[in-house]
Design a protein around this motif. Structure first.
Motif, PDB file in Angstrom:
ATOM      1  N   GLY A 197      10.523 -22.238  12.376  1.00  0.00           N
ATOM      2  CA  GLY A 197      11.100 -22.576  11.386  1.00  0.00           C
ATOM      3  C   GLY A 197      12.146 -23.535  11.390  1.00  0.00           C
ATOM      4  O   GLY A 197      13.361 -24.149  10.656  1.00  0.00           O
ATOM      5  N   ALA A 198      12.490 -23.931  12.567  1.00  0.00           N
ATOM      6  CA  ALA A 198      13.653 -25.532  13.205  1.00  0.00           C
ATOM      7  C   ALA A 198      13.504 -26.512  12.959  1.00  0.00           C
ATOM      8  O   ALA A 198      11.535 -27.101  12.369  1.00  0.00           O
ATOM      9  CB  ALA A 198      13.439 -25.661  15.007  1.00  0.00           C
ATOM     10  N   SER A 199      14.472 -27.209  11.645  1.00  0.00           N
ATOM     11  CA  SER A 199      13.867 -28.664  10.786  1.00  0.00           C
ATOM     12  C   SER A 199      14.572 -29.838  11.533  1.00  0.00           C
ATOM     13  O   SER A 199      14.966 -29.421  13.284  1.00  0.00           O
ATOM     14  CB  SER A 199      14.701 -28.657  10.045  1.00  0.00           C
ATOM     15  OG  SER A 199      15.779 -27.894   9.939  1.00  0.00           O
ATOM     16  N   ILE A 200      14.062 -30.402  10.920  1.00  0.00           N
ATOM     17  CA  ILE A 200      14.448 -31.517  11.813  1.00  0.00           C
ATOM     18  C   ILE A 200      15.746 -32.507  11.738  1.00  0.00           C
ATOM     19  O   ILE A 200      16.591 -31.745  11.387  1.00  0.00           O
ATOM     20  CB  ILE A 200      14.256 -33.212  10.348  1.00  0.00           C
ATOM     21  CG1 ILE A 200      12.852 -32.830   9.921  1.00  0.00           C
ATOM     22  CG2 ILE A 200      14.379 -34.586  11.074  1.00  0.00           C
ATOM     23  CD1 ILE A 200      12.875 -33.285   7.898  1.00  0.00           C
ATOM     24  N   ARG A 231      20.186 -24.366   7.601  1.00  0.00           N
ATOM     25  CA  ARG A 231      18.380 -24.156   8.114  1.00  0.00           C
ATOM     26  C   ARG A 231      18.702 -23.679   9.391  1.00  0.00           C
ATOM     27  O   ARG A 231      17.529 -23.086  10.228  1.00  0.00           O
ATOM     28  CB  ARG A 231      17.185 -24.673   7.384  1.00  0.00           C
ATOM     29  CG  ARG A 231      15.724 -23.792   7.628  1.00  0.00           C
ATOM     30  CD  ARG A 231      15.007 -25.363   7.449  1.00  0.00           C
ATOM     31  NE  ARG A 231      13.951 -24.967   7.578  1.00  0.00           N
ATOM     32  CZ  ARG A 231      13.108 -25.265   7.893  1.00  0.00           C
ATOM     33  NH1 ARG A 231      12.209 -26.980   8.358  1.00  0.00           N
ATOM     34  NH2 ARG A 231      11.010 -25.454   8.174  1.00  0.00           N
ATOM     35  N   ASP A 232      18.371 -24.852  10.066  1.00  0.00           N
ATOM     36  CA  ASP A 232      19.162 -25.094  11.142  1.00  0.00           C
ATOM     37  C   ASP A 232      19.922 -24.140  12.358  1.00  0.00           C
ATOM     38  O   ASP A 232      18.791 -23.721  13.585  1.00  0.00           O
ATOM     39  CB  ASP A 232      19.538 -26.838  12.380  1.00  0.00           C
ATOM     40  CG  ASP A 232      18.649 -27.702  11.774  1.00  0.00           C
ATOM     41  OD1 ASP A 232      17.634 -27.385  10.808  1.00  0.00           O
ATOM     42  OD2 ASP A 232      19.174 -28.411  11.361  1.00  0.00           O
ATOM     43  N   LYS A 233      20.924 -23.460  11.513  1.00  0.00           N
ATOM     44  CA  LYS A 233      21.796 -22.897  12.312  1.00  0.00           C
ATOM     45  C   LYS A 233      20.983 -21.059  11.967  1.00  0.00           C
ATOM     46  O   LYS A 233      21.380 -20.223  13.059  1.00  0.00           O
ATOM     47  CB  LYS A 233      23.195 -22.322  11.711  1.00  0.00           C
ATOM     48  CG  LYS A 233      23.764 -23.985  12.252  1.00  0.00           C
ATOM     49  CD  LYS A 233      25.205 -23.093  11.389  1.00  0.00           C
ATOM     50  CE  LYS A 233      27.055 -24.518  11.047  1.00  0.00           C
ATOM     51  NZ  LYS A 233      26.988 -24.251  12.078  1.00  0.00           N
ATOM     52  N   LEU A 234      20.308 -21.172  11.235  1.00  0.00           N
ATOM     53  CA  LEU A 234      19.522 -19.578  11.008  1.00  0.00           C
ATOM     54  C   LEU A 234      18.183 -19.965  11.942  1.00  0.00           C
ATOM     55  O   LEU A 234      17.737 -18.474  12.372  1.00  0.00           O
ATOM     56  CB  LEU A 234      18.640 -19.311   9.415  1.00  0.00           C
ATOM     57  CG  LEU A 234      17.908 -18.476   9.162  1.00  0.00           C
ATOM     58  CD1 LEU A 234      18.614 -17.663   9.331  1.00  0.00           C
ATOM     59  CD2 LEU A 234      17.731 -17.993   7.875  1.00  0.00           C
ATOM     60  N   ALA A 235      17.872 -21.004  12.404  1.00  0.00           N
ATOM     61  CA  ALA A 235      17.032 -21.199  13.256  1.00  0.00           C
ATOM     62  C   ALA A 235      17.109 -20.318  14.831  1.00  0.00           C
ATOM     63  O   ALA A 235      16.728 -20.346  15.065  1.00  0.00           O
ATOM     64  CB  ALA A 235      16.215 -22.159  13.041  1.00  0.00           C
ATOM     65  N   CYS A 236      18.361 -20.753  15.158  1.00  0.00           N
ATOM     66  CA  CYS A 236      19.070 -20.215  16.238  1.00  0.00           C
ATOM     67  C   CYS A 236      19.014 -18.404  15.868  1.00  0.00           C
ATOM     68  O   CYS A 236      19.161 -18.200  17.302  1.00  0.00           O
ATOM     69  CB  CYS A 236      20.227 -20.814  16.180  1.00  0.00           C
ATOM     70  SG  CYS A 236      20.294 -22.387  16.346  1.00  0.00           S
ATOM     71  N   GLU A 275      20.334 -19.019  23.449  1.00  0.00           N
ATOM     72  CA  GLU A 275      19.379 -19.672  22.423  1.00  0.00           C
ATOM     73  C   GLU A 275      20.552 -19.794  20.759  1.00  0.00           C
ATOM     74  O   GLU A 275      20.571 -20.146  20.247  1.00  0.00           O
ATOM     75  CB  GLU A 275      18.797 -18.616  21.600  1.00  0.00           C
ATOM     76  CG  GLU A 275      17.008 -19.283  22.242  1.00  0.00           C
ATOM     77  CD  GLU A 275      16.569 -20.488  22.271  1.00  0.00           C
ATOM     78  OE1 GLU A 275      16.957 -21.042  21.569  1.00  0.00           O
ATOM     79  OE2 GLU A 275      16.037 -21.196  23.268  1.00  0.00           O
ATOM     80  N   LEU A 276      21.270 -18.360  20.953  1.00  0.00           N
ATOM     81  CA  LEU A 276      22.485 -17.736  19.745  1.00  0.00           C
ATOM     82  C   LEU A 276      23.293 -18.501  19.975  1.00  0.00           C
ATOM     83  O   LEU A 276      24.141 -19.250  18.565  1.00  0.00           O
ATOM     84  CB  LEU A 276      23.107 -16.159  20.070  1.00  0.00           C
ATOM     85  CG  LEU A 276      24.156 -15.506  19.038  1.00  0.00           C
ATOM     86  CD1 LEU A 276      22.885 -16.013  17.911  1.00  0.00           C
ATOM     87  CD2 LEU A 276      23.742 -14.635  19.167  1.00  0.00           C
ATOM     88  N   LEU A 277      23.794 -19.223  21.378  1.00  0.00           N
ATOM     89  CA  LEU A 277      25.224 -20.120  21.437  1.00  0.00           C
ATOM     90  C   LEU A 277      24.901 -21.600  20.450  1.00  0.00           C
ATOM     91  O   LEU A 277      25.812 -22.311  20.872  1.00  0.00           O
ATOM     92  CB  LEU A 277      25.386 -20.073  22.755  1.00  0.00           C
ATOM     93  CG  LEU A 277      26.291 -19.129  23.404  1.00  0.00           C
ATOM     94  CD1 LEU A 277      26.421 -19.215  25.005  1.00  0.00           C
ATOM     95  CD2 LEU A 277      27.433 -19.028  22.909  1.00  0.00           C
ATOM     96  N   LYS A 278      23.651 -21.385  20.955  1.00  0.00           N
ATOM     97  CA  LYS A 278      23.025 -23.208  19.781  1.00  0.00           C
ATOM     98  C   LYS A 278      23.698 -23.015  18.360  1.00  0.00           C
ATOM     99  O   LYS A 278      23.630 -24.073  18.472  1.00  0.00           O
ATOM    100  CB  LYS A 278      21.608 -23.802  20.076  1.00  0.00           C
ATOM    101  CG  LYS A 278      21.015 -23.419  21.475  1.00  0.00           C
ATOM    102  CD  LYS A 278      19.601 -23.862  21.316  1.00  0.00           C
ATOM    103  CE  LYS A 278      18.923 -24.547  22.483  1.00  0.00           C
ATOM    104  NZ  LYS A 278      17.293 -24.085  22.875  1.00  0.00           N
TER     105      LYS A 278
END
Length: 460
Positions: free
Chosen positions: A438-441, A159-164, A148-151
């Motif tokens: 919180g993963a976004s579009i 926001r998407d980076k924070l979601a990882c 998950e972190l490597l994504k």
């Protein structure tokens, strides 16, 4: 009875479509011009992380205030206004990504220091070195958290980076919680969680990790980097600082043992990369004779096969593998747990061996299986962002005790197959479920829809 999850999902989808529809209106032309002018203006300035971050945060704040005061959003709910702010942040930062990400030499330097140190430490570190309790030690399952972190480098929006990061922490938290329940122990606390996060981060060693953290810190809207998201992000900053400053005391080692381990790790890492020059070692007396050629995985496999053929007691080597000669009809439901456990151990050892040898890890596919999507250049996933693959915890997780959605209120966002934007039909079939973190579009959908809409309004 109405499904509350479906209700929240439907409301979030309607709010997002409402935002896009309002931005297509002629009265939104002024917003469009402001957005475009801001992107052009910042892009033309000399990179300065602190100044750029302040400018972006100020623009976010002013634009969201303007949204609230504009007739297009009159009487709108907080959820709809939040969707407008999320869309604004995602669009602007996707456009500015190449301009602001890792734009300062200090960030690049820290990235290199972090990656080099992690590459060495991961060669010999053990959970015991970080005082991780035995009940929580689970190298096989921690691979999912590393994944998950490597994504994080797949995405461009803060926001998407924070979601990882949140997803990585959620995996760790769930594993620790389940382990405490199985062992009839008290639920894990922050003092238990941070060492595991440090260990997982060292093992994952994501490229440009420092730059990713600084990007989130600078360009994630200040009004949204709060609560559980802020708590988890602070833990990750602490983990990074620990790794950058790690020494023998941090790992409960003597200085002699630490230096010896670092030297041995340097030999392994340098042997794989072929660029050993003795840098970053406290002792630089390692002779080139120690840099032995590392055999390939296939060489090791062939060597082992030859040795088995010559071994008179070859059959004894397989006695502990009870299912090796079994047929499908010999198996029972009770065998599933043992087989699954053995499979996980095998997978873990294979990945470790492949990583140690510096060769790609080949993902096994069942006959007829197709991959779920290909990574796009813009950071999205063709066909929709892949699920995070994290089961919901039976009880509230230990990482912050915050709201269910740390990054926003949306549960999922879906789009019709085609959407009329700026006078053109645009593919918009991508969807994304935030899975509670919180993963976004995906960036591609937002970029296509808002970019096309902006161009249409500017032409008007």
């Amino acid at each position: 009875m109405e499904n509350p999850e479906a209700s929240i999902s439907s409301a979030a989808t309607r709010a997002w479509h409402d935002f896009l529809e309002r931005m297509r209106q002629p009265s939104a032309t002024e917003f469009v011009k402001q957005i475009k002018n801001f992107i052009v203006s910042l892009s033309n300035n000399t990179p300065d992380p602190e100044r750029d971050a302040a400018s972006v945060q100020e623009f976010f704040s002013n634009m969201e205030a303007n949204f609230r005061a504009h007739p297009l959003w009159a009487g709108r709910t907080e959820e709809e206004l939040d969707s407008a702010g999320e869309g604004l942040e995602k669009y602007i930062m996707t456009k500015l990504f190449t301009r602001v990400f890792a734009s300062h030499p200090d960030d690049v330097k820290t990235d290199n220091e972090f990656n080099k140190k992690s590459a060495l430490i991961q060669q010999f570190i053990h959970p015991d070195h970080l005082d991780i309790q035995p009940i929580y030690q689970n190298n096989t399952s921690w691979l999912e958290a590393q994944k998950e972190l490597l994504k994080i480098n797949t995405y461009k929006a803060p926001r998407d980076k924070l979601a990882c990061i949140l997803s990585c922490c959620k995996v760790i938290s769930n594993l620790m919680f389940n382990a405490s329940v199985s062992g009839n122990e008290n639920p894990p606390g922050a003092d238990d969680f941070l060492p595991v996060l440090i260990y997982v981060t060292i093992k994952a060693n994501p490229p440009q990790f420092h730059s990713n953290l600084m990007y989130i810190q600078r360009y994630r809207s200040n009004s949204r980097l709060v609560g559980e998201a802020a708590y988890v992000f602070t833990n990750m900053l602490s983990a990074e600082s620990f790794i950058l400053n790690i020494d023998e005391k941090a790992l409960s080692m003597s200085e002699t043992e630490f230096v010896k381990n670092m030297e041995s790790a340097q030999i392994v890492v340098s042997g794989l990369s072929g660029d050993y020059n003795g840098e970053n070692l406290q002792s630089q007396s390692i002779s080139e004779s120690k840099l032995k050629e590392v055999p390939s995985v296939s060489d090791l496999e062939n060597k082992g096969a030859d040795m088995l053929v010559m071994d008179e007691k070859e059959s004894e080597k397989f006695e502990n593998f009870r299912y090796l000669y079994s047929k499908a009809g010999d198996l029972t439901v009770g065998d599933v747990e043992d087989l699954l456990s053995g499979y996980k151990q095998l997978a873990f050892k294979y990945v470790c061996l492949a990583k140690g040898m510096g060769v790609p890890v080949v993902q096994p596919l069942s006959p007829g299986t197709q991959t779920s999507g290909e990574t796009r250049d813009d950071g999205g996933i063709e066909g929709g962002r892949e699920g995070l693959g994290v089961a919901e915890p039976p009880l509230e997780t230990v990482i912050g005790g915050g709201s269910e959605n740390a990054l926003g209120s949306e549960k999922s966002m879906e789009f019709d197959s085609e959407t009329q934007i700026g006078g053109e039909m645009v593919e918009a079939s991508e969807s994304c479920s935030n899975d509670g973190v919180g993963a976004s579009i995906s960036e591609s959908t937002v970029t296509l829809e808002v970019a096309s809409q902006i161009e249409g309004n500017v032409e008007k």
